[in-house]
Design a protein around this motif. Structure first.
Motif, PDB file in Angstrom:
ATOM      1  N   LEU A 248      -1.281  12.031  -2.731  1.00 24.02           N
ATOM      2  CA  LEU A 248      -1.816  11.519  -1.468  1.00 24.02           C
ATOM      3  C   LEU A 248      -0.691  11.203  -0.504  1.00 24.02           C
ATOM      4  O   LEU A 248      -0.812  11.397   0.711  1.00 24.02           O
ATOM      5  CB  LEU A 248      -2.648  10.257  -1.730  1.00 24.02           C
ATOM      6  N   ALA A 249       0.408  10.703  -1.024  1.00 23.87           N
ATOM      7  CA  ALA A 249       1.525  10.327  -0.164  1.00 23.87           C
ATOM      8  C   ALA A 249       2.159  11.529   0.497  1.00 23.87           C
ATOM      9  O   ALA A 249       2.666  11.459   1.613  1.00 23.87           O
ATOM     10  CB  ALA A 249       2.579   9.573  -0.979  1.00 23.87           C
TER      11      ALA A 249
ATOM     12  N   LYS B 261       0.831  -1.205   0.000  1.00 21.83           N
ATOM     13  CA  LYS B 261       0.000   0.000   0.000  1.00 21.83           C
ATOM     14  C   LYS B 261       0.862   1.249   0.000  1.00 21.83           C
ATOM     15  O   LYS B 261       0.592   2.212  -0.734  1.00 21.83           O
ATOM     16  CB  LYS B 261      -0.923  -0.013   1.214  1.00 21.83           C
TER      17      LYS B 261
ATOM     18  N   CYS C 189       0.848   3.904  -3.098  1.00 15.82           N
ATOM     19  CA  CYS C 189       0.411   5.284  -2.894  1.00 15.82           C
ATOM     20  C   CYS C 189       1.497   6.285  -3.266  1.00 15.82           C
ATOM     21  O   CYS C 189       1.236   7.306  -3.907  1.00 15.82           O
ATOM     22  CB  CYS C 189      -0.013   5.491  -1.442  1.00 15.82           C
ATOM     23  N   SER C 190       2.732   6.003  -2.853  1.00 13.40           N
ATOM     24  CA  SER C 190       3.811   6.952  -3.109  1.00 13.40           C
ATOM     25  C   SER C 190       4.221   6.975  -4.572  1.00 13.40           C
ATOM     26  O   SER C 190       4.729   7.986  -5.063  1.00 13.40           O
ATOM     27  CB  SER C 190       5.031   6.606  -2.253  1.00 13.40           C
TER      28      SER C 190
ATOM     29  N   CYS D 199       0.096   7.441  -6.627  1.00 13.52           N
ATOM     30  CA  CYS D 199      -0.707   8.578  -6.138  1.00 13.52           C
ATOM     31  C   CYS D 199       0.163   9.465  -5.264  1.00 13.52           C
ATOM     32  O   CYS D 199      -0.070   9.583  -4.048  1.00 13.52           O
ATOM     33  CB  CYS D 199      -1.917   8.088  -5.349  1.00 13.52           C
TER      34      CYS D 199
END
Length: 521
Positions: A519-520, A508, A512-513, A516
């Motif tokens: 968001l990270a 995850k 995310c990093s 996305c």
């Protein structure tokens, strides 16, 4: 009730008024501190009003205890018995409302404020106001401020005004949630109350005609720079929205709030540039005492990283690159080649500052890939062997598997094929990591994506190996012994759950990093 009557039937006042602890606390003190409402209610029926005024060695009445522990019902019962308790001071010569504020008791503080707001002296209001801001009771602070506008300029001995205290809150508008506060505390409500408090404070400071706003902002420390250092975005947005020129506030090293935000990796503060429409080129012209522009500061690495995740240091290099790239997109192209007083461009400074981190993450990535490739090889070996040593064996005449036409054999064959294929694919991913050059930019997308792909397909291969094992159990024990097969099969899936709990958080983080990044950050 009968037990209490029996206890107090002889000389009850000597028992009630006696100090039963080393701190000279009475039965009422102890029962109140333990929030024994029913017992206190029964106890009060045997007490005279003056008995409630007894104090311990620190000068605290039982009513002060009720305020400190948040026992609203007990406080109400005591006030009905003796209304003068509101005026009896406790430790440090402070009123009961102070103890409710000190220990973050929202409901009790609201109850006591309603009862005593008209009798509170100015000095008490100041102390309780600062205390309520410090402990996150913003609703109480708002009520006090609306009753006395001069509180906006009240100074804490060490921390300055309430506005300074709100600026330095390390968790923007979350308050200092103490263990004794209710777990159901609505954090969003606190955020809104804190923001409303900031607005009211700022409005009152600007309303004062004999007050130098700039001096309030800068003493004892510059609250704008303090807010930028801890990433207090909503605070800064409120003040800068009123006075855009505040973006030009500099510290002793010539750094603006955006330089400080970048140096401390608070991208939400830096992105305030877009929302407020400031001149980005003008901000980039500021140089600190070492000749660093804003891109130089983005190149500096600060440890420990505020973005640390369950993956440990694995993603720190990626996040540092993301921050640097985002700032690089904003500044003028000429600033990318500007040298500081040490003769280094931002990219050269980035390389120097991140050299140790680069080596650490390279080693971490290699170790992770090496360990994973061993597991993937073992899975591939087992899956390959299982494809030729089929469960139940083969027919001697035809050479075909005995259970060929059974459904569980089909499950076995498909699962084994998927497990073998996925394990081989994961080996390819991990080999590509081990043969990588490990350049700085590789950590931005290339290496994280390879690691994400390798770990994902390896997890899938392990799951299907266990599915193949489960189907083999049914094929091997298909003669009325399901009481053995079903529990054994269920136990065989325990490793899947364990692996999922260990690997999913890591996957995850990487996803995310990498996919996305907004968001990270």
């Amino acid at each position: 009730m009968k037990e209490i009557e029996g206890l107090f039937e002889k000389d009850y006042r000597s028992i009630i008024c006696a100090a039963i602890t080393e701190g000279h606390q009475t039965v009422l003190h102890v029962a109140t501190g333990a929030k024994q409402t029913s017992f206190v209610q029964q106890l009060l029926t045997f007490m005279d009003p003056e008995d409630l005024m007894l104090q311990d060695e620190n000068g605290n009445t039982a009513f002060c205890f009720a305020a400190a522990v948040g026992a609203v019902d007990i406080a109400n019962l005591m006030l009905k018995k003796n209304p003068s308790l509101l005026g009896i001071r406790g430790s440090k010569n402070m009123p009961p409302l102070y103890f409710a504020a000190l220990f973050g008791q929202t409901d009790t503080a609201s109850f006591l404020f309603h009862k005593s707001e008209k009798e509170l002296p100015t000095e008490d209001r100041k102390v309780i106001f600062i205390t309520s801001v410090d402990t996150g009771l913003y609703d109480l602070a708002l009520k006090l401020l609306k009753n006395d506008r001069q509180l906006a300029l009240t100074h804490h001995v060490k921390h300055g005004t309430a506005l300074h205290m709100l600026a330095r809150n390390p968790f923007p508008f979350a308050g200092r949630v103490l263990g004794i506060m209710k777990c159901s505390r609505n954090i969003e409500l606190m955020n809104n109350q804190a923001l409303e408090l900031v607005k009211c404070l700022w409005k009152e400071i600007n309303r004062q005609q004999d007050v130098d706003v700039a001096e309030v902002i800068r003493k004892p420390t510059n609250l704008l720079l303090d807010a930028a250092e801890v990433g207090n975005f909503r605070f800064l947005a409120e003040l800068i929205g009123s006075y855009p020129d505040f973006v030009h506030e500099l510290d002793e090293n010539g750094r603006s709030i955006f330089h400080i935000a970048i140096l401390n990796r608070h991208m939400n503060v830096f992105n305030l540039i877009y929302e407020q429409g400031f001149n980005k080129q003008l901000l980039a012209t500021y140089l600190d005492s070492c000749g660093n522009n804003i891109l130089h500061l983005a190149a500096k690495y600060r440890s420990p990283s505020p973005y640390r995740t369950v993956s440990g240091a694995a993603l720190e290099m990626q996040r540092e690159l993301l921050i640097y790239k985002e700032v690089e997109m904003i500044v003028q192209p000429s600033y990318r080649e500007m040298k500081n007083y040490d003769g280094k461009t931002p990219r050269e400074l980035f390389t120097v500052e991140h050299l140790e981190l680069l080596r650490r993450e390279e080693q971490w990535m290699k170790n992770r890939a090496s360990a994973s490739i061993i597991v993937a090889t073992l899975v591939a070996t087992m899956a390959f062997a299982a494809a030729f040593i089929v469960p139940g064996g083969k027919d001697d005449k035809t050479g075909l598997p005995i259970h060929l036409r059974e459904n569980w054999f089909q499950v076995f064959a498909i699962s084994d094929a998927i497990a073998f294929s996925c394990s081989v694919i994961s080996v390819a991913f991990f080999l590509s990591i081990l043969t990588s050059q490990f350049a700085e930019d590789d950590f931005l997308r290339s290496l994280p994506l390879k690691l994400l792909g390798g770990l994902s397909v390896l997890f899938v291969s392990i799951v299907f190996v266990l599915v193949a094992f489960f189907s083999t159990l049914f094929l091997a024990y298909d003669h009325g012994v399901n009481w053995i097969v079903v529990p054994s099969g269920l136990v065989s899936f325990v490793p899947t759950v364990v692996i999922a709990l260990l690997q999913v958080p890591v996957l995850k983080d990487i996803f995310c990093s990498t996919c996305c990044p907004s968001l990270a950050m």
